[in-house]
Scaffold this motif. Sequence first.
Motif, PDB file in Angstrom:
ATOM      1  N   ILE A 292       0.844  -1.199   0.000  1.00 21.36           N
ATOM      2  CA  ILE A 292       0.000   0.000   0.000  1.00 21.36           C
ATOM      3  C   ILE A 292       0.878   1.247   0.000  1.00 21.36           C
ATOM      4  O   ILE A 292       0.659   2.193  -0.753  1.00 21.36           O
ATOM      5  CB  ILE A 292      -0.952  -0.017   1.222  1.00 21.36           C
ATOM      6  N   ALA A 293       1.899   1.238   0.846  1.00 21.65           N
ATOM      7  CA  ALA A 293       2.812   2.383   0.889  1.00 21.65           C
ATOM      8  C   ALA A 293       3.544   2.522  -0.440  1.00 21.65           C
ATOM      9  O   ALA A 293       3.859   3.630  -0.870  1.00 21.65           O
ATOM     10  CB  ALA A 293       3.806   2.220   2.031  1.00 21.65           C
ATOM     11  N   CYS A 296       1.119   4.281  -2.661  1.00 18.49           N
ATOM     12  CA  CYS A 296       0.844   5.624  -2.138  1.00 18.49           C
ATOM     13  C   CYS A 296       2.045   6.547  -2.357  1.00 18.49           C
ATOM     14  O   CYS A 296       1.883   7.726  -2.665  1.00 18.49           O
ATOM     15  CB  CYS A 296       0.442   5.553  -0.668  1.00 18.49           C
ATOM     16  N   ILE A 299       1.907   7.795  -5.789  1.00 16.13           N
ATOM     17  CA  ILE A 299       0.845   8.795  -5.965  1.00 16.13           C
ATOM     18  C   ILE A 299       1.388  10.164  -5.542  1.00 16.13           C
ATOM     19  O   ILE A 299       1.202  11.170  -6.218  1.00 16.13           O
ATOM     20  CB  ILE A 299      -0.421   8.402  -5.164  1.00 16.13           C
ATOM     21  N   GLU A 322      -7.399   0.115  -3.257  1.00 16.77           N
ATOM     22  CA  GLU A 322      -8.005   1.366  -2.801  1.00 16.77           C
ATOM     23  C   GLU A 322      -7.211   2.566  -3.314  1.00 16.77           C
ATOM     24  O   GLU A 322      -7.779   3.568  -3.764  1.00 16.77           O
ATOM     25  CB  GLU A 322      -8.085   1.400  -1.269  1.00 16.77           C
ATOM     26  N   ALA A 323      -5.888   2.434  -3.256  1.00 15.24           N
ATOM     27  CA  ALA A 323      -5.044   3.537  -3.713  1.00 15.24           C
ATOM     28  C   ALA A 323      -5.140   3.717  -5.227  1.00 15.24           C
ATOM     29  O   ALA A 323      -5.037   4.831  -5.736  1.00 15.24           O
ATOM     30  CB  ALA A 323      -3.594   3.296  -3.298  1.00 15.24           C
ATOM     31  N   LEU A 326      -7.882   5.932  -5.752  1.00 12.53           N
ATOM     32  CA  LEU A 326      -7.481   7.324  -5.472  1.00 12.53           C
ATOM     33  C   LEU A 326      -6.761   7.915  -6.688  1.00 12.53           C
ATOM     34  O   LEU A 326      -6.966   9.077  -7.045  1.00 12.53           O
ATOM     35  CB  LEU A 326      -6.569   7.377  -4.238  1.00 12.53           C
ATOM     36  N   GLY A 467      -9.613  12.067  -2.590  1.00  9.51           N
ATOM     37  CA  GLY A 467     -10.461  10.962  -3.019  1.00  9.51           C
ATOM     38  C   GLY A 467     -11.945  11.285  -3.069  1.00  9.51           C
ATOM     39  O   GLY A 467     -12.733  10.501  -3.597  1.00  9.51           O
TER      40      GLY A 467
END
Lengths: 613, 335
Positions: A292-293, A296, A299, A322-323, A326, A467
Motif C-alpha cells: 500500500i505504501a 501511495c 501517488i 483502494e489507492a 485514489l 479521493g
Amino acid sequence: MGKTFKTIDDAVIRFAGDSGDGMQLTGGRFTETTASIGNDLSTLPDFPAEIRAPAGSLAGVSAFQIHFSSKDIHTPGDDPDVLVAMNPAALKVHQKEITPGGTIIINTDSFTKKNLNFAGYDSNPVEDGTLDDYFTVIPIEMNKLVTAACEGIELSPKFVIRTKNFFALGVLYYMYDRPLEATEKWLEKKFAGKDVIIEANKKAMYAGYNYADTTELFTTRFKVEKAVLPEGTYRNINGNHATSLGLLAASEKSGLKLFFGGYPITPASDILHTLAAWKHFGVQTFQAEDEIAGICSIIGASFTGNLAVTSTSGPGIALKGEAMGLAVMTELPMVIINVQRGGPSTGLPTKTEQSDLNQALYGRNGEAPLPVVAAATPGDCFYAAYEASRIALKYMTPVVLLTDGYLANGSEPWKIPDVDNLDPIDVEFIQGVKDGEEFMPYKRDEETLSRPWAIPGVPGLEHRIGGLEKAENTGHVSYDPDNHHRMVELRQEKVNRIQNDIAETEVFGEENGDVLILSWGGTFGSCRSAVETLHEHKKSVSHVHIRWISPLPKDLGEIIIKFKNVLVPEINMGQFIKLIRSEYLVDAKGLNQVNGKPISASKIVETVNEMIG
Amino acid sequence: MSDVNTPTYTKKDFESDQSVRWCPGCGDYGILAQTQKTMPTFGRKKEDFVFVSGIGCSSRFPYYMNAYGFHTIHGRAPAVASGVKIANPDLSVWVVTGDGDGLSIGGNHFMHALRRNMDLNILLFNNRIYGLTKGQYSPTSEVGKVTKATPYGSLDIPLNPPSLALGAQATFVARTIDRWQAHLSQMLERSYHHDGGSLIEIYQNCNIFNDNAFEEYTSADKFDNVIEVKHGEPMVFSKGTKGIKLEGFKATVVDMEKHSLDDLLVHDETNLDLAHIIANWTSHPVLPEPIGVIYSVDKPTYNSEMVSQVDSAIKAKGPGKVQDLLNAGDIWTVK
C-alpha cells in the motif's frame, strides 16, 4: 571417432536438477552462447518457490528449458528433445514430458538409494529398463568424472562436485556444436579473484565436452544453423529487465525523473532490483513498508511531477486496490505493473498465470476505469512499459501494465531499439494562469480529456485534490448528484479516447476465414506458433493479438465478425473471453488451462483441428 | 526554499476559499487558526507547502489551507507524503492525521516514516475517539470506554504516541494541546525547523463524541496534572509548587517546599533514555502529563541521503544514457 552431424531446424532441451544444482545458471550460460551464435531462442525457467526445498525432494526440482532454432520461433517449446536430469527427483518430475524417442542424460552418481526413495522410485529407472523402450538414456557418472578432472586443484571435494552442472553443460555444448569461449569468459568475470573456482568449472566443462566426444554414448551431433533475423543489433533479454529499460527510456524521453515505489514480491522484485542500480540515471527507488505504501508513495511522487511507477504481483494489486481508486479519482499519471503469478491468495508464486485480468479491469470500488496494456513477449515488455508510460502521461491517468511470470523470467533475442526512434513523450507542467483567473485543476484538454498537471512549488496554482468526488473544472469537493454522474462518464470517456492513440489491429493471416485465434499477453508466442503450424497444413486460421485490453481497439469488432469461429486461449478460466463475448456479442470459444505453465502451441493446434475438423 | 523575495504573508494568505465544516466548538478550529497564523512567520513561499492527510475529521485540514494539499485515503498520508518529499525535497511537507487514521489503520506508515527520518512534519490530532464515523473508541481511548461499538466498555489498552514514535526511532517528538495556542505555535515552529521526521501529538477536544477528554490538563484549577517540559530546565509544575525527581529510572513527584530546584530532574531533549521515561508519564496515575518537546536530535534524513546517493552515482559513473545501457553486455549484429 566418427560422429555424424545432423542439421536440424530447432531443438528443445531442458536442464533439471535440485535447487542447489545450479540449473538456472547452466541454462543461462547455454542461452547466452546460443544467442551469440545467432540462433533464435526462447527460454522457460521453472523453479520452486522455496529458496531451498529439502535436497533431493520433488518440491526442490528446478528446471530451465530452452528452445533454439534456425527459424523465427515464438515459444520455449512444448516437450523437450533432451532432458538433463541431475538427480532422481528431476527425472521423476520431468520424465513424462519428454518427446518420445528423446534423449535423457542422467547423472547416475546421484541415483543413490536414498535419493531414489526420496523421489518415490521403487527401483532405479536407469537400471530396471523402464526408460529404454521410450528414450535414449545416457547415464554418466558426473561426480566421479569431475572429481577426476579436477584432480590437483586445491578445492574441497564438496566444491569439486558442485562443478557437475558445468560438466553437463559441456556435454550439451558438444551435442549441439556450441563454442565454449563465451562461458569461459563469463566464468573469469563472475569468479574474478577466485582462480580455483574458475579453473575447476572450466575443467569440468571441458571434461563434459571431451567425454561426449570420446565415448560411444553419443552417435550423432546436431547443427542448428543461424536464424535469419531482421537486420540489427541484438541482445538477449528477459521480461523484467525489458520492463525496467522501457520505463527508463520513458523517463529519458519525457525528461521526467523516474520514481519507483514498491514492495518485494515474486516474480516482480527484479524490476525493483534493476531500477535500484540505475541511480546514475537519477532513478529513485523506494522500498516501502508494504504494498500500500508502495503505491501511495508513487501517488505522492506523481502529484509532485515524477514519472511514477510501482510493480507487484496479484496479491500486491489486491492490497493496492483502494489507492488505485485514489489515482483514478485524482487523475494522476503512473504505471502500475502486475507481473502475474498463479493465484488465488499466495497461490503459485513462481508459476505463470493470466488470471489477474479481471482484477486489473474491475478490482476497485466504484466506477474506476483505467487503461490496461499487456506485454506479448519478454522483449515486448520494453515497448509495453514505454507505451504505458506515454499514455499515462498524455492522458493523466494511472495505467496498468500486465506481464506474467513466464514473460518476466523467460528470455529471447531482442533487436535493440534506437531510442531516438521511439514515440516522443511531451510533458508540460502548467506554469500559471492569467491574472485574475482562477486555476481550474479539473479543466480538461478537449482532445484527450486530461487535466492539467500542476505540481507543488509553482506559485499561484496552490490547490487541493483528494479521493472525494470533484466538481467538474474547479476540482472542489462536490456531492452534487448530476456532477457525480458527469464525472463518472468523463473518467470513462477519457479512457475510451485512448483508442485514438493506439495502433490499428494487425491480422496475422487472412482477413477472414474459419477460425480467428484471439490472444492477449504472454500467450502470444504459443498462438503465433500454432497458427504458423496450421498454415503449413493449409488451415484457414488467423491470429489477432490484443495489446490494449482497456480500451479495446476500435477496429476489433469489424475483424472478429469476419470469422466463423473465434478461439481465445488464456491461462485462466476465461476472463478475456467474457469481455469479448459481452463487448461484441460473439460466440467465442475458450481454451483454458490453469496449471502454472504456458499453453503449448500443440494444444492450440489440436483445439483448432477439433473445431474445424 | 526561502529567499529574499519571499512576500510577507498574513494569516489570511493561508486561508483557502473553502468553508470550514467541522462541528462548532471542535478543537480543530483552534489548530487550523494557529497553523495559519504561524506559517507566515516561517518566511517561506506558500507554494512550497504541501499538506497531506488521510481520512477522518482532522484530515479535512488541507482543504482549508491555501497551500498545495492532498486529502488521500485512510491511514496512508505518511506514504503519500514520503513520495512527495522524495520527488521534491525542497518542499515543506506536512502530514495531518488523527488517532484512528495515524495509529490504527495507518500505524504501519506512521512508524516507518518516522523510522526513516523522512523530513515530514506529522501533526497527530489525538481526540481519543473516532469522530467522522460517529463515536467509536480509538487506539488511544482509555480502557473501558463506553461507545456505540463498546456498550460494555472497550477492552483495548491504549497506545502512547510519543512512546511509539520513540520506539520507531523518531528524531523529534513533541506534544501540545489545542487550547494552548501559544505553545501549539511554538511546537509548529520547532517542528518546521527540525530537519527530519517530526511528530507533534496535539490533544484535541471532540466536543461531540468525547467532550472534555483533556479537561484535566486544560482547566485552570487542575494545573497540577500537567507539566511543560523545556530543554535545560528543571522539571517543575503546578505553578512551581511541585517538581519531579529521578531516582534511578523512577520518577517521583516532590513537594517544592521541601526541595530546591537543584534536586530536580533537568530536561535534556537530546537524551533518548530520558525521552522514554518522560513519554511514559502519559496518562500516569501519579505523574503529570508531559507537554512540550520530549525529544529532538539531528540525524541524516532519508530524503537528503537519497539525493546524495544519486549525486555520487552520477559523479562516479557519469550521467546515464539509455542507449548505452541498451547496448551494454553481450550484443551481436545481424546484417
